[in-house]
Design an enzyme around this catalytic site. Structure first.
Site, PDB file in Angstrom:
ATOM      1  N   LYS A 116     -42.785 -25.186 -16.780  1.00  0.00           N
ATOM      2  CA  LYS A 116     -44.037 -24.614 -16.286  1.00  0.00           C
ATOM      3  C   LYS A 116     -45.114 -24.659 -17.372  1.00  0.00           C
ATOM      4  CE  LYS A 116     -41.758 -21.570 -12.963  1.00  0.00           C
ATOM      5  NZ  LYS A 116     -41.634 -20.210 -12.419  1.00  0.00           N
ATOM      6  N   ARG A 133     -37.729 -11.932  -2.134  1.00  0.00           N
ATOM      7  CA  ARG A 133     -39.109 -12.009  -1.691  1.00  0.00           C
ATOM      8  C   ARG A 133     -39.176 -12.509  -0.261  1.00  0.00           C
ATOM      9  NH1 ARG A 133     -40.789 -17.208  -5.444  1.00  0.00           N
ATOM     10  NH2 ARG A 133     -39.857 -18.840  -4.154  1.00  0.00           N
ATOM     11  N   ARG A 169     -41.700 -14.816   2.144  1.00  0.00           N
ATOM     12  CA  ARG A 169     -42.739 -15.828   1.942  1.00  0.00           C
ATOM     13  C   ARG A 169     -43.167 -16.406   3.277  1.00  0.00           C
ATOM     14  NH1 ARG A 169     -42.372 -20.698  -2.399  1.00  0.00           N
ATOM     15  NH2 ARG A 169     -43.084 -18.963  -3.670  1.00  0.00           N
ATOM     16  N   LYS A 187     -33.489 -15.395  -5.151  1.00  0.00           N
ATOM     17  CA  LYS A 187     -33.302 -16.230  -6.328  1.00  0.00           C
ATOM     18  C   LYS A 187     -32.299 -15.532  -7.245  1.00  0.00           C
ATOM     19  CE  LYS A 187     -36.941 -18.233  -8.066  1.00  0.00           C
ATOM     20  NZ  LYS A 187     -38.260 -18.466  -8.701  1.00  0.00           N
ATOM     21  N   LYS A 241     -31.838 -20.875  -5.526  1.00  0.00           N
ATOM     22  CA  LYS A 241     -32.726 -20.197  -4.587  1.00  0.00           C
ATOM     23  C   LYS A 241     -32.246 -20.499  -3.175  1.00  0.00           C
ATOM     24  CE  LYS A 241     -36.905 -21.713  -3.670  1.00  0.00           C
ATOM     25  NZ  LYS A 241     -38.339 -21.999  -3.815  1.00  0.00           N
ATOM     26  N   TYR A 291     -51.511 -17.951  -3.668  1.00  0.00           N
ATOM     27  CA  TYR A 291     -52.062 -19.099  -4.388  1.00  0.00           C
ATOM     28  C   TYR A 291     -52.173 -20.271  -3.421  1.00  0.00           C
ATOM     29  CZ  TYR A 291     -46.997 -19.851  -4.737  1.00  0.00           C
ATOM     30  OH  TYR A 291     -45.666 -19.978  -4.449  1.00  0.00           O
ATOM     31  N   GLU A 298     -46.095 -26.905 -12.294  1.00  0.00           N
ATOM     32  CA  GLU A 298     -44.633 -26.959 -12.351  1.00  0.00           C
ATOM     33  C   GLU A 298     -44.198 -28.415 -12.238  1.00  0.00           C
ATOM     34  OE1 GLU A 298     -42.552 -24.407  -9.724  1.00  0.00           O
ATOM     35  OE2 GLU A 298     -43.932 -22.727  -9.964  1.00  0.00           O
ATOM     36  N   LYS A 326     -44.447 -15.546 -11.762  1.00  0.00           N
ATOM     37  CA  LYS A 326     -45.520 -14.815 -11.083  1.00  0.00           C
ATOM     38  C   LYS A 326     -45.112 -13.373 -10.838  1.00  0.00           C
ATOM     39  CE  LYS A 326     -47.059 -19.025  -8.652  1.00  0.00           C
ATOM     40  NZ  LYS A 326     -45.920 -19.914  -8.974  1.00  0.00           N
TER      41      LYS A 326
END
Length: 716
Positions: free
Chosen positions: A198, A262, A264, A279, A292, A357, A421, A453
């Protein structure tokens, strides 16, 4: 270097009359101030001049934008005509593809120049308004901010142009046969392993970065039959955690088995498909890779699922009936869903942070060997508390309307950089492509290993509740811009390269009368170059060299020193390739290497976590070193015991004593060193593990003992 001088040196010659007349505005400001106090009439005149300059810049930007759109449309028509001939079996000559590729490269250079034009003018407006407010005492910034919002020449991100150019360039690069495959980019995958590095990207470098990447990889479009919009790039995730922020701590410390959970979704708030993701971090010594995994869930069932009212069987009942997935896949998804639901209920997880994002992904369809994603407009938002979301799993007062101006500053962290990334899947021993290596080593990016993040959002939005901060937290105020180190070829093509394309009606920009490019690459827009270099906190900055410049051209264009430097490099390459040791070596003065170091101090009551990777072989190496010390000590001690056995005189007793003391000190030192190292390895402390004094001290003591023994033997 003052900004006015910097502006003169970095502006594009063919655009020079369209830039802000910075010197004129500064001179007008200075003359009015020299006359006396700043009056209302002075303010009106200055504001009118500023408005005229803004109108000039905005109008030019709009005209160039329409010109670029027109060139793209005309080039697309030509490409479609060429592709039709390819499909019909009448293959066009290679020159036509080369001309089209040159034309697209020239359009990319125009887009790059336009982005730099907007960036430099925005900085000029910002600095002149700041100078005005500082010296006059009048506050112009709020008023002019409204004028800028009405003429937002600086907000154009050229995303749609990048996507269109990517599609056209991919067709031309593959000679009318673009790679076909699944463009879902993981949409059909449930468990996937990636090796990711990253980087941070300054907003000023985003457009240049995108244009460079698309010359090698096309933009990944999920639905090629639909016109691309900015909404298609939006990605939103909501991260869960405990009241003690245990998931944050586990992910920050990289603990074995640390999880992140999370929810998404892609696109706007009206999207009804939510992906529940988990993850899991795995240490290398386990022999497993971090994974993941995710499963889909309808939005209307999310609240019930997180409360445990909606069972896993109900969630996958429809999937079983449809039969689109195998029984094994469905069972794996159900097992994952049970584990996630159990973790949420057992650990009482709650939504804490939302990340938003816009992602631009570059990848060959169906080929995941090289996948690059760029996340821009990153915003991290608080999701905790009944005042924000109530009983719902997400707050509904925001959607994808970045920058979310309706939120208070305490609820949002607008991240200042884009996130790059680079994901590679290469065979063992295989090197990544050269263009990727050039990219990650260039001035466009700043490496930030293990950036997250989720960690960034929690550490910033819940600063008062955490005592451990990520290592990059203290670097957020450092300017990551660096002097240019690579030329990525965003220069306009000579007029001869596109003459045939012009005959088809493609509008092209030529070069100057002497055949040289009108594109110029300058320093970044900073007020003081020395301050810029001093604050960059980089490890090493060196002056770049043009390694591809021919020898004679280097001698003619530059000077003898450049010629000798280029010749030396060429001779070194020959020497390396053929192992010749007799080639004369030409020494030229090396460019100065400037090393910048800065020690960070954690805020009061906080600690900075520096990631330290500890592999299993580290423990074995520690034990092996300790055993080697003990083996040496036993050997020396055995010599001492033998001497004591036959010591019938004082000299022999003295010699035996020196060997005994040496062995004893070596045992004590190695034991202390072993315990100290073991403690810090267990704590993953960022300390020096090398032993700079121990071997030297032990060898010195051994020589002293031997010397004493030899001296006594000679005297006897």
């Amino acid at each position: 270097m003052k900004f006015g001088q910097l502006l003169k040196e970095t502006l594009l010659r063919e655009y020079q009359y369209q830039y802000v007349d910075y010197d004129k505005l500064k001179k007008e400001l200075k003359n009015s101030l020299n006359k006396g106090s700043w009056s209302e009439d002075d303010e009106s005149v200055f504001l009118e001049q500023l408005e005229n300059e803004l109108d000039k810049v905005y109008t030019f930007q709009m005209v160039k934008q329409r010109e670029v759109d027109q060139r793209i449309r005309q080039t697309q028509e030509v490409i479609e005509e060429v592709v039709n001939r390819v499909n019909s079996g009448r293959r066009p000559p290679e020159d036509e593809f080369l001309e089209l590729e040159a034309e697209l490269s020239d359009i990319m250079a125009t887009v790059h120049d336009l982005a730099k034009f907007c960036e430099l003018n925005y900085t000029a407006f910002y600095k002149i308004v700041k100078k005005h407010d500082k010296h006059t005492g009048w506050s112009l910034r709020p008023v002019f901010a409204a004028r800028l919002s009405a003429k937002p020449f600086f907000k154009e991100q050229y995303d749609l142009l990048v996507v269109k150019l990517s599609q056209l360039y991919d067709i031309v690069r593959t000679r009318g046969n673009p790679v076909q495959g699944d463009s879902a980019a993981g949409g059909s995958q449930q468990n996937f392993v990636r090796q990711t590095t990253k980087y941070w990207v300054h907003p000023n470098n985003v457009t240049e970065l995108k244009l460079y990447i698309l010359k090698h990889l096309p933009v990944l479009v999920f639905n090629p039959n639909k016109e691309f919009t900015r909404e298609d790039a939006a990605i939103t995730s909501i991260y869960y955690d405990t009241d003690d922020l245990d998931l944050y701590k586990g992910r920050l410390l990289k603990s074995e088995g640390a999880e992140a959970i999370r929810l998404r979704w892609y696109g706007g708030m009206e999207n009804t498909t939510i992906f529940v993701e988990r993850k899991t971090h795995r240490e290398d010594w386990t022999g497993e890779k971090s994974v993941k995994a995710r499963f889909p869930l309808k939005e209307k069932y999310v609240n019930a699922f997180m409360r445990g009212d909606y069972t896993v069987e109900e969630a996958f009942e429809k999937m079983r009936k449809e039969g689109k997935k195998s029984l094994q896949e469905i069972e794996n998804l159900e097992r994952l869903a049970r584990e996630v639901q159990y973790t949420v209920l057992n650990r009482k997880l709650k939504p804490y942070v939302r990340s938003f994002y816009e992602r631009t992904a570059f990848q060959l369809p169906g080929d995941a060997r090289v996948r690059i994603s760029l996340d821009t407009n990153l915003a991290l938002v608080r999701e905790d508390g009944p005042t924000r979301a109530g009983d719902n799993w997400r707050r509904m007062d925001i959607g994808i309307d970045y920058p979310f101006e309706q939120l208070p500053d305490s609820d949002i962290d607008r991240f200042p950089y884009a996130i790059l990334e680079v994901k590679l899947q290469t065979q063992f021993g295989q090197e990544p492509p050269d263009w990727v290596t050039n990219l990650v080593n260039s001035h466009l990016v700043e490496a930030v290993p293990k950036f997250s993040k989720f960690i960034q959002g929690v550490s910033n939005l819940f600063y008062d509740r955490v005592d451990l901060l990520p290592y990059w937290f203290m670097q957020m105020d450092v300017d990551i811009r660096k002097p240019p180190t690579h030329n990525f070829g965003f220069d306009h093509q000579p007029s001869t390269a596109t003459s045939s394309a012009n005959s088809r009606g493609i509008v092209s920009r030529g070069s100057t009368s002497d055949g040289s490019s009108t594109h110029r690459e300058g320093l970044n827009d900073v007020e003081n170059e020395e301050q810029y270099l001093g604050d960059s906190n980089r490890a090493t900055l060196t002056a770049p060299e043009n390694t591809e410049q021919p020898l004679l051209e280097a001698f003619e264009r530059n000077n003898q020193e450049s010629f000798v430097k280029t010749l030396t490099k060429r001779l070194q390459e020959i020497k390396r390739d053929f192992f010749l040791e007799t080639i004369p070596k030409f020494e030229a003065p090396a460019p100065p290497t400037v090393v910048y170091e800065q020690k960070w101090t954690a805020p009061p009551g906080k600690r900075i976590h520096v990631p330290v990777r500890v592999e299993p072989k580290t423990y074995f190496a520690l034990e092996r070193t300790y055993l080697d010390y003990l083996q040496y000590s036993i050997l020396i001690g055995s010599v001492a015991v033998a001497l004591f056995s036959y010591a019938n005189t004082k000299p022999l007793l003295l010699a035996a004593t020196t060997f005994s003391v040496t062995a004893l000190l070596a045992i004590l030192y190695s034991t202390f060193l072993y315990l100290w190292r073991a403690y810090h390895i267990a704590k993953q402390s960022a300390v020096r593990y090398d032993d700079r004094f121990g071997p030297t001290a032990v060898c010195t003591m051994t020589f002293i003992a031997l010397g004493v023994n030899v001296f006594i033997a000679l005297r006897s």
